[in-house]
Design a protein around this motif. Structure first.
Motif, mmCIF file in Angstrom:
data_model
loop_
_atom_site.group_PDB
_atom_site.id
_atom_site.type_symbol
_atom_site.label_atom_id
_atom_site.label_comp_id
_atom_site.label_asym_id
_atom_site.label_seq_id
_atom_site.Cartn_x
_atom_site.Cartn_y
_atom_site.Cartn_z
ATOM 1 N N SER A 86 17.910 -12.323 -5.710
ATOM 2 C CA SER A 86 16.763 -11.416 -5.663
ATOM 3 C C SER A 86 17.194 -9.969 -5.886
ATOM 4 C CB SER A 86 16.048 -11.536 -4.318
ATOM 5 O OG SER A 86 15.505 -12.820 -4.151
ATOM 6 N N ALA A 87 16.281 -9.174 -6.403
ATOM 7 C CA ALA A 87 16.571 -7.767 -6.691
ATOM 8 C C ALA A 87 17.041 -7.038 -5.448
ATOM 9 C CB ALA A 87 15.317 -7.087 -7.243
ATOM 10 N N CYS A 88 18.179 -6.339 -5.569
ATOM 11 C CA CYS A 88 18.697 -5.424 -4.544
ATOM 12 C C CYS A 88 19.200 -6.108 -3.276
ATOM 13 C CB CYS A 88 17.648 -4.375 -4.175
ATOM 14 S SG CYS A 88 17.078 -3.406 -5.581
ATOM 15 N N ALA A 109 29.993 0.082 -7.659
ATOM 16 C CA ALA A 109 29.228 -0.914 -8.400
ATOM 17 C C ALA A 109 29.926 -2.266 -8.401
ATOM 18 C CB ALA A 109 28.986 -0.434 -9.825
ATOM 19 N N ASP A 110 29.120 -3.323 -8.266
ATOM 20 C CA ASP A 110 29.601 -4.699 -8.332
ATOM 21 C C ASP A 110 29.172 -5.268 -9.679
ATOM 22 O OD1 ASP A 110 29.096 -7.695 -8.111
ATOM 23 O OD2 ASP A 110 30.176 -7.354 -6.234
ATOM 24 N N ALA A 111 30.120 -5.728 -10.480
ATOM 25 C CA ALA A 111 29.821 -6.166 -11.844
ATOM 26 C C ALA A 111 28.795 -7.292 -11.880
ATOM 27 C CB ALA A 111 31.111 -6.601 -12.545
ATOM 28 N N ARG A 146 22.933 -8.638 -12.995
ATOM 29 C CA ARG A 146 21.665 -9.271 -12.619
ATOM 30 C C ARG A 146 20.471 -8.322 -12.722
ATOM 31 N NH1 ARG A 146 24.710 -11.708 -8.438
ATOM 32 N NH2 ARG A 146 23.791 -10.386 -6.823
ATOM 33 N N ARG A 147 20.702 -7.044 -12.952
ATOM 34 C CA ARG A 147 19.607 -6.075 -13.005
ATOM 35 C C ARG A 147 18.545 -6.472 -14.037
ATOM 36 N NH1 ARG A 147 20.452 -0.375 -11.156
ATOM 37 N NH2 ARG A 147 18.908 0.070 -12.773
#
Length: 426
Positions: free
Chosen positions: A110-112, A161-163, A168-169
């Motif tokens: 899920s987003a975020c 940042a996690d690649a 997934r963005r």
């Protein structure tokens, strides 16, 4: 509500939804907006699309509901603005309350979603965090704006940042312009947006998660908004009578900056020095337990110390550029049974504010806990099973609408009580 109870309020809901979704150009969006809110209001343990569709009878088109909430391109800000206009007038809002709540998740799609702290669980766990803005008065409140907090691990511009999460963005539909922003800044952004809608409430209330951020308080002052915010006991301040001293300028180099001759003390030290004898009893509202109050409920009661102070700290000193630090209220709750204060607030309310009024406004944050509880337990706030950024915003907006409708129904059933509540707080 049961289907039988819903029959009695169906016309009210249709009128409410027509007003709320009037900005939708498409008739099918107006229809499914009303149906979705009705599904949230019906009794049932889960308020995700599939179980709601099963309870909605002839309107239970699961595919249409899923499309409307997840993929349909309607702007939730338009609905929130209409909701804010309506509820501001009905409630007679005297404060904006900001806070955040967690949406616990098992997976990471899920987003975020990230491992982060949430008061919902009281620990670091896998969740989303939503920041919300509420219009509030003692007798009622309504949530009118939301932001989904994007952790630094989801921001491609962040060193943290996690690649995998950045990748997934796109699948989650997170707009490219959205980056990591602190929660207190999201709160200021929501306040700014509400003011563009014409909703301008002159007081902001928040807990220490926001009050501890000097930048948040300075942001409110720049907007000429008063505040009553929780703070932790580690904050430092000078007494109100303290004045800075400017050293004699010798005529060479940079002119000296005015400084306070004594070191600031923590707010806890200041209250402890004032002593238990400075605490005054205050009753600020009726609670939920049986008692002897006007409605047969127990009055909320404690003892409080109120001091005039000058908050210190690097951010405040930089903002004042060596000038005199501003004078503020320090409010502390010190129950008779406790050896020391248990809670602290900082407020920019006027110096002549009566103690009872100061306490009542600082304690108004209880309304947000009431809103979260009702939206989560009865209206399915945390039941959205979609994974997209837009779907989350659509769902929380319509839960807010369902919550506002419940508030309107309650106020309509007991207008006399509402009028008495308003009169008692003036």
């Amino acid at each position: 509500m049961t289907p039988e109870e819903m029959v009695g309020v169906r016309e009210d809901l249709e009128a409410f939804a027509a007003e709320l979704f009037d900005g939708f150009f498409r008739a099918d969006q107006r229809r499914w907006g009303q149906v979705y809110v009705r599904g949230l209001l019906l009794d049932g343990r889960r308020k995700s699309v599939e179980p709601m569709a099963a309870r909605l009878g002839e309107d239970g088109n699961r595919q249409a509901l899923a499309h409307f909430i997840t993929s349909s391109p309607w702007d939730p800000a338009h609905v929130r603005a209409r909701l804010a206009w309506k509820m501001h007038d009905v409630i007679g809002a005297e404060a904006l309350i900001v806070d955040d709540t967690g949406f616990l998740k098992d997976g990471d799609a899920s987003a975020c979603v990230s491992r982060q702290y949430t008061g919902t669980a009281g620990k670091v766990t896998n969740c989303q965090v939503g920041v919300s803005l509420h219009l509030a008065h003692d007798h009622a409140s309504a949530v009118v704006n939301w932001r989904l907090f994007l952790p630094a691990s989801w921001d491609p511009a962040s060193p943290d940042a996690d690649a995998d999460k950045v990748a997934r963005r796109g699948r989650c539909g997170i707009p490219a312009r959205v980056g990591h922003v602190e929660k207190w800044q999201l709160a200021l952004d929501m306040i700014d947006e509400a003011r563009t809608w014409g909703v301008d409430v002159p007081l902001v209330v928040a807990d220490a998660g926001y009050g501890d951020a000097a930048a948040f308080r300075l942001g409110l002052e720049e907007r000429k908004l008063a505040y009553a915010v929780g703070i932790s006991c580690r904050h430092t301040a000078h007494r109100a009578h303290a004045r800075p001293i400017t050293p004699t300028y010798q005529g060479t180099g940079r002119p000296p900056v005015a400084k306070y001759p004594d070191k600031p003390q923590t707010v806890k030290e200041l209250v402890m020095e004032a002593g238990r004898q400075a605490a005054r009893p205050v009753s600020w509202r009726e609670g939920s337990r049986p008692g002897t109050g006007r409605t047969g409920l127990k009055r909320m009661y404690s003892r409080f110390v109120a001091l005039r102070i000058r908050p210190a700290g690097r951010e405040i000193r930089q903002a004042t550029q060596g000038a005199e630090l501003p004078e503020r209220w320090l409010l502390a709750e010190w129950p008779a049974t406790e050896p020391e204060p248990v809670q602290f607030w900082l407020s920019s309310l006027p110096s002549g504010m009566p103690l009872a009024s100061l306490v009542r406004l600082a304690k108004l944050r209880w309304r947000i806990e009431h809103d979260y509880r009702e939206m989560k337990q009865a209206l399915g706030l945390a039941h959205f099973e979609g994974r997209t950024w837009g779907g989350w915003h659509h769902h929380v907006t319509l839960v807010s609408a369902a919550h506002a409708f419940c508030t309107l129904q309650r106020l309509a059933r007991d207008p006399k009580d509402t009028a008495q509540d308003r009169a008692s707080t003036k």
